[in-house]
Scaffold this active site. Structure first.
Site, PDB file in Angstrom:
ATOM      1  N   SER A 136      99.435  33.273  50.521  1.00 59.41           N
ATOM      2  CA  SER A 136     100.475  32.584  51.311  1.00 59.41           C
ATOM      3  C   SER A 136     100.539  33.275  52.663  1.00 59.41           C
ATOM      4  O   SER A 136     100.150  34.454  52.781  1.00 59.41           O
ATOM      5  CB  SER A 136     101.823  32.723  50.599  1.00 59.41           C
ATOM      6  OG  SER A 136     102.879  32.382  51.462  1.00 59.41           O
ATOM      7  N   TYR A 149     108.149  37.624  46.204  1.00 61.91           N
ATOM      8  CA  TYR A 149     107.079  36.753  46.715  1.00 61.91           C
ATOM      9  C   TYR A 149     106.311  37.473  47.826  1.00 61.91           C
ATOM     10  O   TYR A 149     105.084  37.511  47.820  1.00 61.91           O
ATOM     11  CB  TYR A 149     107.684  35.441  47.219  1.00 61.91           C
ATOM     12  CG  TYR A 149     106.682  34.325  47.397  1.00 61.91           C
ATOM     13  CD1 TYR A 149     106.170  33.656  46.288  1.00 61.91           C
ATOM     14  CD2 TYR A 149     106.253  33.933  48.654  1.00 61.91           C
ATOM     15  CE1 TYR A 149     105.245  32.614  46.440  1.00 61.91           C
ATOM     16  CE2 TYR A 149     105.335  32.900  48.822  1.00 61.91           C
ATOM     17  CZ  TYR A 149     104.837  32.239  47.709  1.00 61.91           C
ATOM     18  OH  TYR A 149     103.922  31.205  47.870  1.00 61.91           O
ATOM     19  N   LYS A 153     102.406  38.495  47.239  1.00 59.21           N
ATOM     20  CA  LYS A 153     101.410  37.798  48.061  1.00 59.21           C
ATOM     21  C   LYS A 153     100.665  38.783  48.962  1.00 59.21           C
ATOM     22  O   LYS A 153      99.480  38.604  49.226  1.00 59.21           O
ATOM     23  CB  LYS A 153     102.063  36.664  48.848  1.00 59.21           C
ATOM     24  CG  LYS A 153     102.555  35.516  47.961  1.00 59.21           C
ATOM     25  CD  LYS A 153     101.421  34.853  47.165  1.00 59.21           C
ATOM     26  CE  LYS A 153     101.864  33.612  46.405  1.00 59.21           C
ATOM     27  NZ  LYS A 153     100.758  32.974  45.653  1.00 59.21           N
TER      28      LYS A 153
HETATM   29  N1  NAD Z   1     104.243  25.149  48.412  1.00 57.18           N
HETATM   30  C1  NAD Z   1     104.196  26.034  49.365  1.00 57.18           C
HETATM   31  O1  NAD Z   1     104.933  25.939  50.363  1.00 57.18           O
HETATM   32  C2  NAD Z   1     103.237  27.197  49.298  1.00 57.18           C
HETATM   33  C3  NAD Z   1     103.010  27.931  50.468  1.00 57.18           C
HETATM   34  C4  NAD Z   1     102.137  29.004  50.424  1.00 57.18           C
HETATM   35  C5  NAD Z   1     101.491  29.317  49.257  1.00 57.18           C
HETATM   36  N2  NAD Z   1     101.725  28.582  48.114  1.00 57.18           N
HETATM   37  C6  NAD Z   1     101.031  28.974  46.912  1.00 57.18           C
HETATM   38  O2  NAD Z   1     100.227  27.897  46.476  1.00 57.18           O
HETATM   39  C7  NAD Z   1      99.990  28.008  45.081  1.00 57.18           C
HETATM   40  C8  NAD Z   1     100.251  26.675  44.426  1.00 57.18           C
HETATM   41  O3  NAD Z   1     101.632  26.379  44.562  1.00 57.18           O
HETATM   42  P1  NAD Z   1     102.214  24.903  44.752  1.00 57.18           P
HETATM   43  O4  NAD Z   1     103.026  24.922  45.956  1.00 57.18           O
HETATM   44  O5  NAD Z   1     101.130  23.913  44.596  1.00 57.18           O
HETATM   45  O6  NAD Z   1     103.250  24.892  43.524  1.00 57.18           O
HETATM   46  P2  NAD Z   1     103.445  23.939  42.288  1.00 57.18           P
HETATM   47  O7  NAD Z   1     104.630  24.493  41.587  1.00 57.18           O
HETATM   48  O8  NAD Z   1     103.411  22.518  42.701  1.00 57.18           O
HETATM   49  O9  NAD Z   1     102.145  24.197  41.399  1.00 57.18           O
HETATM   50  C9  NAD Z   1     101.906  25.405  40.745  1.00 57.18           C
HETATM   51  C10 NAD Z   1     101.172  25.120  39.449  1.00 57.18           C
HETATM   52  O10 NAD Z   1     100.863  26.377  38.845  1.00 57.18           O
HETATM   53  C11 NAD Z   1     101.121  26.282  37.465  1.00 57.18           C
HETATM   54  N3  NAD Z   1     101.399  27.616  36.927  1.00 57.18           N
HETATM   55  C12 NAD Z   1     102.431  28.445  37.236  1.00 57.18           C
HETATM   56  N4  NAD Z   1     102.367  29.562  36.500  1.00 57.18           N
HETATM   57  C13 NAD Z   1     101.246  29.453  35.738  1.00 57.18           C
HETATM   58  C14 NAD Z   1     100.638  30.285  34.772  1.00 57.18           C
HETATM   59  N5  NAD Z   1     101.165  31.461  34.428  1.00 57.18           N
HETATM   60  N6  NAD Z   1      99.485  29.871  34.203  1.00 57.18           N
HETATM   61  C15 NAD Z   1      98.952  28.669  34.524  1.00 57.18           C
HETATM   62  N7  NAD Z   1      99.491  27.835  35.406  1.00 57.18           N
HETATM   63  C16 NAD Z   1     100.626  28.211  36.015  1.00 57.18           C
HETATM   64  C17 NAD Z   1     102.346  25.365  37.361  1.00 57.18           C
HETATM   65  O11 NAD Z   1     102.447  24.803  36.049  1.00 57.18           O
HETATM   66  C18 NAD Z   1     102.022  24.332  38.439  1.00 57.18           C
HETATM   67  O12 NAD Z   1     101.275  23.255  37.909  1.00 57.18           O
HETATM   68  C19 NAD Z   1     100.895  29.151  44.595  1.00 57.18           C
HETATM   69  O13 NAD Z   1     100.125  30.337  44.454  1.00 57.18           O
HETATM   70  C20 NAD Z   1     101.894  29.288  45.711  1.00 57.18           C
HETATM   71  O14 NAD Z   1     102.450  30.578  45.771  1.00 57.18           O
HETATM   72  C21 NAD Z   1     102.578  27.530  48.124  1.00 57.18           C
END
Ligand code: NAD
Length: 254
Positions: A136, A149, A153
């Site tokens: 992130s 977080y 990260k």
């Molecule tokens: N959405 C944002 O603004 C954002 C920004 C920067 C980084 N991220 C990162 O992107 C990645 C994806 O996040 P997203 O925004 O798509 O979120 P999201 O919640 O839509 O998807 C995350 C997925 O990960 C799965 N998951 C969580 N814990 C798990 C585990 N222990 N084992 C297997 N699956 C698991 C969940 O079931 C879900 O399907 C994450 O690492 C998040 O930190 C997100």
């Protein structure tokens, strides 16, 4: 790297960024797209929609990661690209209970370590492979409102850097994906994405575009919000000024 004809695995593939990656890899002609998630139904649904393979796994559990890697390589062939993308957000600071610190550490950091532990030796033995780790912008800057977080990260970025340094000359390619706010379940209910949304909320498909471009260039740092590069430069240049700016954001969003 082009994903065409490659065996690609995406963790956290049932939702958000992971789902967009799985769809994009399939559209770009990947040989196999494996959708891994702790949400079994979600993983199957996404896999089914792209002609891929769904697998239920908790990425924080070593047995699950080992099983996924073994199963994929038996069923689909050697993994070319492993996207360690699953992640969670825990809000708060030092008062957050130990169990929650441990849970976010296991998912946001140890999942990358476990995947590397079981996959990197295989990739090195066959002359190469690609790891994409979703961190992130919070891993390069900070996260107003969430110490767990920001900390996990940063650790994820540090681990990706370490892998690139240690194995980059032995055929392993590593990229780390560092977006600001993306419209997914994680940011659902946070108006405008909160502080991470100051440069706009991206749709997951646009993040997938940035990933495809970053993989093609084999670039370590993939920044779907280009502003992040400038913030990192300013932080490196004058950390005191950067902290003052972050405190202003804390006052606005904290
Ligand atoms: N959405 C944002 O603004 C954002 C920004 C920067 C980084 N991220 C990162 O992107 C990645 C994806 O996040 P997203 O925004 O798509 O979120 P999201 O919640 O839509 O998807 C995350 C997925 O990960 C799965 N998951 C969580 N814990 C798990 C585990 N222990 N084992 C297997 N699956 C698991 C969940 O079931 C879900 O399907 C994450 O690492 C998040 O930190 C997100």
């Amino acid at each position: 790297m082009q994903v065409r004809d490659r065996v690609c695995v995406v963790t956290g593939g049932a939702s958000g960024i992971g789902r967009a990656l799985a769809r994009r890899f399939a559209a770009d002609g990947a040989r196999a797209v494996v959708v891994v998630d702790r949400d079994a139904k979600g993983a199957e649904a996404v896999a089914g929609s792209v002609g891929g393979v769904g697998m239920q796994a908790d990425v924080a559990r070593e047995d699950d990661i080992r099983r996924v890697i073994d199963d994929v390589e038996t069923r689909c062939g050697p993994i070319d690209l492993f996207c360690s993308n699953a992640g969670i957000l825990v809000v708060g600071g030092p008062e957050v209970p130990n169990d929650d610190w441990q849970r976010i550490w296991d998912i946001n950091v140890m999942a990358h370590v476990l995947a590397a532990r079981h996959l990197v030796p295989r990739m090195l033995a066959r002359g190469g492979g690609y790891l994409l780790q979703t961190a992130s912008a919070a891993g390069l800057l900070s996260q107003v409102g969430s110490a767990p977080y920001a900390v996990t990260k940063h650790a994820a970025v540090a681990f990706a850097e370490w892998l690139a340094i240690t194995y980059g000359d032995r055929g392993l390619t590593v990229s780390v994906l560092c977006p600001q706010a993306v419209r997914t379940a994680m940011t659902d209910g946070i108006p405008g994405g909160g502080v991470a949304g100051i440069d706009g909320m991206l749709e997951p498909d646009l993040v997938a575009d940035a990933v495809i471009e970053g993989l093609a260039a084999e670039r370590f740092l993939i920044l779907p919000h280009p502003e992040v590069a400038e913030y990192v430069r300013r932080k490196g240049e004058d950390v005191e000024r950067w902290l003052r700016g972050m405190r202003r954001l804390q006052a606005r969003f904290g």
